[in-house]
Scaffold this active site. Structure first.
Site, PDB file in Angstrom:
ATOM      1  N   GLU A 219       0.800  -1.222   0.000  1.00 52.18           N
ATOM      2  CA  GLU A 219       0.000   0.000   0.000  1.00 52.18           C
ATOM      3  C   GLU A 219       0.835   1.275   0.000  1.00 52.18           C
ATOM      4  O   GLU A 219       0.425   2.288  -0.558  1.00 52.18           O
ATOM      5  CB  GLU A 219      -0.998  -0.003   1.152  1.00 52.18           C
TER       6      GLU A 219
ATOM      7  N   SER B 150      -8.035   4.897   8.329  1.00 51.66           N
ATOM      8  CA  SER B 150      -8.546   4.440   9.626  1.00 51.66           C
ATOM      9  C   SER B 150      -7.486   4.695  10.682  1.00 51.66           C
ATOM     10  O   SER B 150      -7.756   5.178  11.762  1.00 51.66           O
ATOM     11  CB  SER B 150      -8.837   2.949   9.583  1.00 51.66           C
TER      12      SER B 150
ATOM     13  N   SER C 238      -0.335   6.537   8.691  1.00 52.93           N
ATOM     14  CA  SER C 238       1.049   6.183   8.390  1.00 52.93           C
ATOM     15  C   SER C 238       1.791   7.450   8.015  1.00 52.93           C
ATOM     16  O   SER C 238       1.245   8.285   7.300  1.00 52.93           O
ATOM     17  CB  SER C 238       1.120   5.219   7.209  1.00 52.93           C
TER      18      SER C 238
ATOM     19  N   ARG D 179       8.825   4.334   5.986  1.00 53.43           N
ATOM     20  CA  ARG D 179       7.725   4.622   6.891  1.00 53.43           C
ATOM     21  C   ARG D 179       8.353   5.034   8.210  1.00 53.43           C
ATOM     22  O   ARG D 179       9.073   4.262   8.843  1.00 53.43           O
ATOM     23  CB  ARG D 179       6.857   3.373   7.085  1.00 53.43           C
TER      24      ARG D 179
END
Lengths: 785, 434
Positions: B202, B256, B259, B271
Site C-alpha cells: 500500500e 482508519s 502512516s 515509513r
C-alpha cells in the site's frame, strides 16, 4: 501540560471525615520540632513535607586516661549513651478527604515552631489555601509546580538508591530497580497529569518543557467517564484491566487478515483505535472500551515521549503523574509502548517516590537556606512505607470502613557525612553492591526472610541486655520486634517495597528499626569485652608470627584474618556457638577453617604478588570487633606497613552489629601502637590512617562512601583494596570490579549460603583479583604458574 | 452495497438486493488467462459522445500505440485499494475506442463500463466522486477518463457478488489491489468471484499514486493546495501549490489509522511511524459518544459543536497563558479534561463531543507529524487520506498547528484526491509493472 492531575473537587470529593482520630505515634512523627512545611495538593492526594529534628540515643566510646589512676580499671574504654540530634525529612501522603483532620492534628501538635509560611504546590493548593491559612496560621506561598517536580525528582534520584525502576509485568520480579548512577543528568521527565508535559532536565537548575500533549490522564478519565459512565479514575483502570481491546480496536489483522509482513507490523498491532466501534448497531462492554482507551492513550504518550527522546538524544525517560502513580496497569501499557516505539533502545523508568516529587521540591524551595542539597540523605526504612503500601485499588470509603488509614510515609535522614563513589570502582554506573537480588531470587528470598525472622528473638534479647539499667527497655524492644516483624511480613508480600530486596537491605532495615526504638548499639558492651580480651593476646600473636619464615608467615597472616572473621555475632551459626561456648577461641577457629584448596582460592597468586614490589597504599575495609580486628587484621596491617605499604583502615561511622566502629578503632589502634613500634611508627609517620566509611551497615555499598575516604584514597594513590567479611565481601561486592588490585576475604558462616556457593560451613573465600589493564607483563606472568 | 445502478447520488434507501443480473456465471470452464493472448479483447462498443473526436488525434500517434499495445493490458483497467474502512476503486474509462474495438468488445466489458460511468452511486453505499474525475487523461497510449469510486469495506462481499454476476472474471483474471484487504480478502476474491488479485504494497502504491496524479494534473484545479494565513481565521484561504520539486517530503496518510512516510525520491522512502489514532478513531469514538453512524454525520455534528466545553484549556487552569513555558491560554491542556467533572459531562451536547473528538484526533496527528518532521529534518508535509475528505475543519486545524507550533517552519499541503492515491498506484502497477 504542566498541571499534575488537578481535578474538580466533585470528581474525587469525599466528605471530610472529621471523626477520625489519628495515631500520633505512627504518622506526623516528630511534629514537636517541625519546621519548614510544604504541601502539594493534587486531584485526590495531599502530600505534606516537613523538616524536623530527632533526638537519638547514641553510644559513644571514650578512651580512659591511662596516665591516671583510672588505668587500674579493667575496661579498655568507656561507653556512654548520649543524646544526639539528627535532621530528618518527613513526607506524608493522604487522601484529600482527610486534609482538615490532618491540619487540625498538626495544629495541635506543632509546638516549638517559628515557621511562618508553608510552601504550596499542586492544583489543589489554591482551593485549600484559605483552609490551610486559617487552620495553621501559616501564610501559603505558592511555588511553580513544574519547578517543584523537577527539584524533587533530582533529589530522589541523587539520594535514594533504587529509586528508579523498570516495570516488567511478566518477569519473575515485576520491578527491576536501577542502580543509582552518579550522573543523573540529562534526563526526560514525562509527567502525565490531566495532560502531558515533557520536560528535559539538564542540570540541577536547568530544565525546559520541550513539549507535551493534551491527550493524558484527563482524557482517559474524561472520555472513560463518558463512555462507561464510571466516575472514578481507579475504577476506570480496574475496568480496563478486565477488558479486551480487540473487540473495539481495529487491528492490523482485521485489515490484512494477518500481519503486514512487508513493514514488519504484526497482526495484533492496533491499526485504528476504536476502529471497530464505528457502527451504530453494536454494543461494546465498558471493560473493552476502557481497555481500548487505555491502550490508545498509553501508546500515544509513549510514542510522543520516544519522538522527543530521539530528537533530544536522551535515553533516560522517567514517567510520573497521577496517570502512572502506583498503577501497575498504566506502568505496563506505557512500558509496552516505549518498547514498541524504540525497539527496546529506551527503557521506560518509574520512580518509587514519584508521588512525593512535588512536595519534596516545594520543601526544597523553602529550605534553600539550609542547603539541603549539600548533604547526603538516606531513606529511613523504619519510618517509610514501601512501594504500593497503600493499594490503589482500595477506595477511601472502603478503607475507612476497614479501619485502616491510607497514609503513606517517607522519611529521609540527613547523613552527617557526604557520600560519594569509591574512586576505584571500575565502572560506577554499572556497579551493583549486592550479590543476590532477593527480589528476583525467590528461593533465596524465602530463606533469608525466614533467617531474619528466626534471629529476631535473639536480637530482641540482646537489645534488652544492652540496657540493663533501663527497665522500660523490654517494652521498647518489644515494639522493635513488632516493627521489624511487620517489615519482614511486608517484604514477604512486596519484596520490591524498598527497592531491590537484599541481605544488606534486610540488615539495614533492622538497624534502622533498632535505632528507631533507641537501641543505638546493642553490642557495645560485647564489643568492649571482646576487644579487651583480644588485646591481651596481641603481642603474643605478633611474636609467634615473627618466628615464622617469610612464606609461612604470609600464610599464617591470611589464616589469622580468616580465623578472626569467624568471630561474628552477625552470623547465626556463630552467634549460637559464641553464646553457648564463650571459650571458643582463636585457635579453635583456625582449626574450624577449611583446609586449602579453599572454596575460592587465589592464595598462590597473592603470595606470588607479595614477592614482588610492595603496594603503594592499601585500603582495608574492616569487619568485626575483638579477635577479628585485633588478632586477625592488625598483624596483617603490620606486615603491609613493614613492606612499605601505606594502609588506610576504613571502618563504620556508626554501629552495626559487632562491627568495629571508627571511634572504637581509634582507641584500639592507640592501644596497639603503645605495644607495637611498627603500628606506632605507622601512625606517627602517617603511613597508617584511620578513616570512616560513612556507613552504619554490616554490608558495604562502594557507591556511597564518606567523601573524606574518597579523598584519602585518591591522594594516597591506593592500589590495593582489601575487603573482609561475609557482609562486605560476599553479600555485597563479591562481583564488584575495581580498577586496582583487590582482595576479598571471608569465611562463610551460613550453611545455606555455603551450600549455594557450592561449599560448606566455614568454607573460605579468598579472592585476589587484578584488573586486566594491571596484569603483569607477559614475562613477569611467566614466573607465576 | 451492490453495484445496482441507482443514479441518484443521495440514494441510499433502496435495498441492496436489487442487483440487476442474477444469472449464474456461465463460463466457469474458461481457463484462467483465456483472454490474455488476444490483444483486441477490448472490443469495440458504442462509444460515448466524445469518442469520435479523439479518434482523429489517435490516428496521428498510431505507430506509437501499436508498440504500446503489445505490453498494454486488456481492458478494463482498475486499481483497487482495500483499506480498513473504505475500498477505493479507480477505473479508467477509455474514450478513444475505435469502431473496430467496439465491435470486438465483449458484452460484459461494455456493461461494466456502462454501469460504472452512467451512475454516480452504487447500491446503498457506493459513491463515485464525480468532482474528482480526471478527463482526457492519456494512459498507456489510450485516452479516457479516470473515475474515482469508493464504498465501505464491509460491503466488499456485495461487490464480489456483483463481480460474479457481471462475469468480471471472464474479462481478465488479474486485478491489481493494494491495502490490507488485498491480503485479507484474497481468497474471497478467488472463491466468490474467481478473480486472482495481484497484491501490491500500500505504501509503494500510495507514493506512486501521489507522484503520478500530481504530475498529470497541471491545468485547471491544482491538485496540491495549502491554506494561506492559517493562523488568522478571517484571512485563511485555500491556495494552489506547485509541487514541482517535492523532495524530501513527509507524507501523512490518514485513513482508519495513520502512516507517516518520509519520501526522498520516487523510489526512496521509509515509513517513519504511524499512529492508531486516525479517522477510524474519530468515527469510532463519535459513534459511541453521539450515536451517529456515518463519517458525514459525525463531521456535520462536529461543525456545529464547541470543543472548548469538553476540553480543558490552559486558561482553564492558569487563568490565562502559562508564561513559564510559553503556552497560550487557548491551547488545549487536557483533551476531554472537563469531562472529569460530572456537571460538565451533563452540560455538553453531542455536537460538542463530536467537535472535541475531531480536534483531539487532528491535533494529535499534527503533533506526531511535527515531531517526525523535526526528527527527519523535513519542512514540507503532505496530508492525504480519506479522513480529510470534506473535512475542511481538520485541514485548517492541521495547517494552523503546523504553522503555529513550528513558528512558520512547516508547511501543510493537501491533495484533492485525498484517499485515492493507493488505488491509482495499483492501477499504474497494472499498466507499468515496476
Amino acid at each position: 501540560m504542566a498541571e499534575c492531575g488537578r481535578v474538580d473537587s466533585h470528581t474525587s470529593g469525599h466528605t471530610m471525615d472529621k471523626s477520625i482520630t489519628l495515631p500520633p505515634d505512627e504518622i506526623f512523627r516528630n511534629l514537636e520540632n517541625a519546621k519548614r512545611f510544604a504541601i502539594d495538593i493534587g486531584g485526590s492526594l495531599t502530600k505534606l513535607a516537613y523538616y524536623s529534628t530527632v533526638q537519638h540515643k547514641v553510644a559513644k566510646v571514650r578512651s580512659f586516661d591511662h596516665t591516671t589512676k583510672e588505668a587500674a580499671s579493667d575496661k579498655l574504654y568507656e561507653i556512654s549513651v548520649q543524646e544526639e540530634v539528627t535532621a530528618r525529612l518527613h513526607f506524608i501522603k493522604f487522601e484529600n478527604a482527610y486534609i482538615e483532620t490532618c491540619l487540625d492534628f498538626i495544629k495541635d501538635h506543632l509546638v516549638n515552631t517559628d515557621t511562618k509560611v508553608i510552601k504550596a504546590t499542586g492544583g489543589g493548593a489554591h482551593k485549600f489555601k484559605e483552609l490551610i491559612e486559617r487552620k495553621l496560621g501559616l501564610k501559603v506561598d505558592k511555588e511553580d509546580e513544574m519547578t517543584c517536580l523537577i527539584k524533587g525528582c533530582n533529589f530522589v534520584l541523587k539520594n535514594i538508591p533504587h529509586e528508579a525502576f523498570v516495570y516488567a509485568k511478566h518477569a519473575d520480579s515485576e520491578f527491576r530497580f536501577q542502580t543509582a548512577n552518579p550522573d543523573i543528568f540529562p534526563y526526560l521527565l514525562v509527567n502525565i497529569g490531566s495532560g502531558v508535559s515533557i520536560v528535559k532536565v539538564e542540570s540541577e537548575d536547568k530544565f525546559e518543557r520541550i513539549g507535551g500533549s493534551s491527550i493524558g490522564g484527563g482524557t482517559f478519565w474524561g472520555l472513560g467517564a463518558l463512555l462507561t459512565k464510571t466516575k472514578r479514575f481507579d475504577e476506570l483502570l480496574q475496568l480496563a484491566s478486565k477488558g479486551q481491546h480487540t473487540s473495539v480496536d481495529m487491528l492490523v489483522k482485521d485489515i490484512y487478515g494477518g500481519s503486514y509482513a512487508y513493514l514488519g507490523l504484526t497482526g495484533d498491532l492496533i491499526a485504528s483505535s476504536f476502529g471497530k466501534s464505528a457502527t451504530a448497531d453494536k454494543e461494546f462492554s465498558k471493560e473493552d472500551m476502557a481497555k481500548s482507551l487505555l491502550h490508545m492513550i498509553s501508546n500515544d504518550i509513549g510514542q510522543l515521549a520516544c519522538l522527543y527522546a530521539k530528537l533530544h538524544n536522551l535515553s533516560r525517560v522517567y514517567f510520573g503523574g497521577f496517570f502512572i502513580r502506583g498503577h501497575p496497569v498504566t506502568m505496563h501499557t506505557i512500558t509496552y509502548s516505549i518498547n514498541f516505539f524504540t525497539k527496546g533502545e529506551v527503557q521506560a523508568l518509574f520512580l518509587r517516590h514519584e508521588g512525593y516529587l512535588g512536595a519534596i521540591g516545594a520543601f526544597l524551595k523553602g529550605a534553600e537556606e539550609d542547603n539541603p542539597n549539600q548533604y547526603s540523605w538516606g531513606e529511613n526504612y523504619a519510618g517509610s512505607s514501601g512501594l504500593m503500601s497503600v493499594s490503589p485499588d482500595m477506595n477511601p470509603m472502603q478503607r475507612a470502613r476497614s479501619g485502616t488509614f491510607p497514609f503513606d510515609m517517607l522519611e529521609m535522614d540527613r547523613l552527617e557525612r557526604q557520600l560519594v563513589n569509591l574512586p576505584l570502582l571500575q565502572d560506577p554506573s554499572s556497579y551493583i553492591p549486592d550479590t543476590v537480588d532477593l527480589t528476583e531470587d525467590a528461593l533465596a528470598r524465602e530463606y533469608w526472610l525466614y533467617c531474619f525472622e528466626e534471629a529476631l528473638d535473639g536480637v530482641v534479647k540482646r537489645a534488652i541486655a544492652s540496657q540493663p539499667e533501663m527497665p522500660e527497655a523490654a517494652a521498647r524492644a518489644e515494639k522493635f520486634r513488632q516493627k521489624y516483624r511487620h517489615k519482614l511480613q511486608t517484604l514477604r508480600q512486596q519484596p520490591f517495597a524498598y527497592g531491590s530486596l537484599t541481605v544488606r537491605s534486610l540488615l539495614d532495615t533492622r538497624e534502622h528499626c533498632l535505632n528507631e526504638f533507641n537501641f543505638p548499639d546493642p553490642y557495645s558492651k560485647i564489643k568492649q569485652r571482646e576487644n579487651d580480651v583480644a588485646l591481651r593476646y596481641y603481642q603474643k600473636a605478633v611474636r609467634s608470627l615473627e618466628e615464622l619464615s617469610w612464606e609461612e608467615r604470609q600464610f599464617a597472616l591470611v589464616r589469622g584474618v580468616l580465623a578472626g572473621n569467624v568471630f561474628d555475632w552477625g552470623a547465626k551459626a556463630v552467634s549460637d556457638v559464641l553464646e553457648s561456648d564463650p571459650e571458643f577461641g582463636f585457635e579453635e577457629a583456625k582449626r574450624q577453617l577449611e583446609v586449602r584448596p579453599w572454596l575460592v582460592d587465589s592464595y598462590d597468586q597473592w603470595l606470588e604478588r607479595q614477592k614482588g614490589p610492595p603496594h603503594k597504599c592499601a585500603l582495608f575495609f574492616v569487619d568485626n570487633s575483638g579477635v577479628d580486628i585485633i588478632l586477625g587484621v592488625m598483624p596483617f596491617v603490620r606486615e603491609l606497613l613493614s613492606r612499605g605499604t601505606e594502609v588506610v583502615l576504613a571502618s563504620n561511622s556508626g554501629p552495626a552489629l559487632n562491627d568495629v566502629t571508627n571511634s572504637e578503632l581509634q582507641i584500639l589502634t592507640e592501644r596497639i601502637a603503645a605495644m607495637d613500634p611498627v603500628i606506632q611508627a605507622g601512625l606517627r609517620e602517617d603511613r597508617l590512617t584511620l578513616v570512616q566509611s560513612g556507613s552504619s551497615s554490616p554490608c558495604l555499598d562502594l557507591s556511597r562512601l564518606d567523601k573524606v575516604l574518597a579523598m584519602v584514597v585518591r591522594e594516597r594513590q591506593t592500589d590495593l583494596v582489601i575487603i573482609e567479611g561475609m557482609g562486605r565481601a560476599i553479600h555485597t561486592n563479591y562481583y564488584a570490579m575495581l580498577s586496582c588490585e583487590s582482595l576479598k576475604m571471608a569465611v562463610i558462616k551460613n550453611s545455606w549460603l555455603a551450600d549455594r556457593l557450592g561449599g560448606k560451613l566455614f568454607s573460605v573465600v579468598f579472592k585476589y583479583e587484578v584488573p586486566p589493564d594491571k596484569q603483569p607483563s607477559p614475562d613477569c606472568a611467566a614466573l607465576t604458574p | 452495497m451492490a453495484f445496482n445502478g441507482h443514479q441518484r447520488e443521495d440514494d441510499n434507501s433502496i435495498d441492496e438486493d436489487e442487483t440487476p443480473s442474477k444469472q449464474l456465471r456461465s463460463n466457469n470452464e474458461t481457463p484462467p488467462g483465456h483472454f490474455r493472448n488476444e490483444p483486441n479483447n477490448e472490443a469495440a462498443a458504442p462509444a460515448g459522445r466524445a469518442t469520435s473526436d479523439r479518434r482523429t488525434s489517435n490516428s496521428t500517434t498510431r505507430h506509437r500505440h501499436d508498440s504500446m499495445k503489445k505490453t498494454r493490458p486488456p481492458f478494463p483497467w482498475f486499481g483497487m485499494d482495500i483499506g480498513g474502512t473504505l475500498v477505493k476503486l479507480v477505473y479508467f474509462e477509455p474514450k478513444d475506442i475505435t469502431a473496430e474495438e467496439e465491435q470486438e468488445e465483449v458484452e460484459n466489458l461494455k456493461s461494466i463500463r456502462r454501469y460504472l460511468t452512467s451512475n454516480t452511486a452504487y447500491g446503498k453505499t457506493g459513491i463515485r466522486d464525480v468532482h474528482l474525475e480526471l478527463q482526457d487523461l492519456t494512459l498507456c497510449g489510450r485516452t479516457g477518463n479516470l473515475h474515482f469510486i469508493r464504498f465501505p469495506t464491509h460491503d466488499l462481499p456485495a461487490f464480489l457478488q456483483m463481480g460474479r454476476n457481471k462475469h468480471f472474471s471472464s474479462l481478465h483474471t488479474t486485478l491489481c489491489a493494494t491495502g490490507g484487504g488485498a491480503y485479507k480478502f484474497e481468497s474471497d476474491f478467488r472463491t466468490m468471484a474467481d478473480l486472482q488479485l495481484h497484491k501490491l504494497d500500500e505504501l509503494d502504491c500510495l507514493i506512486r499514486g501521489v507522484l503520478y496524479i500530481d504530475s498529470v494534473v497541471s491545468s485547471g484545479l491544482s491538485e496540491c493546495y495549502y491554506f494561506e494565513n492559517p493562523t488568522d481565521p478571517d484571512r485563511c484561504i485555500q491556495k494552489p501549490y506547485t509541487l514541482e520539486n517535492p523532495y524530501p517530503l513527509l507524507l501523512v496518510n490518514i485513513g482508519s489509522g495513520v502512516s507517516i512516510l518520509a519520501v526522498y525520491s520516487k523510489n526512496n522512502y521509509k515509513r517513519v511511524t504511524g499512529t492508531s489514532l486516525g479517522g477510524g478513531t474519530f468515527l469510532g469514538l463519535c459513534c459511541l459518544l453521539t450515536g451517529c453512524s456515518t463519517f458525514e454525520e459525525a463531521l456535520e455534528m462536529a461543525s456545529q459543536g464547541e470543543s472548548t466545553r469538553v476540553d480543558k484549556l490552559v486558561r482553564d487552569i492558569y487563568g490565562g497563558d502559562y508564561e513559564r513555558f510559553g503556552l497560550p491560554g487557548w491551547a488545549v491542556a487536557s483533551s476531554f479534561g472537563n469531562m472529569m467533572s460530572k456537571e460538565k459531562r451533563e452540560s455538553v451536547s453531542k455536537e460538542d463531543l463530536a467537535r472535541a473528538t475531531l480536534v483531539t484526533i487532528t491535533n494529535n496527528i499534527g503533533s506526531i507529524t511535527r515531531m517526525c518532521a523535526l526528527n527527519e529534518n523535513i519542512e514540507r508535509v503532505v496530508f492525504v487520506g480519506n479522513f480529510l475528505r470534506v473535512n475542511t475543519l481538520s485541514m485548517k486545524l492541521l495547517a494552523y498547528a503546523m504553522e503555529y507550533w513550528s513558528k512558520g517552519q512547516l508547511k501543510a499541503l493537501f491533495l484533492r484526491h485525498e484517499g485515492y492515491f493507493g488505488a491509482v498506484g495499483a492501477l499504474l502497477e497494472l499498466l507499468h509493472p515496476s
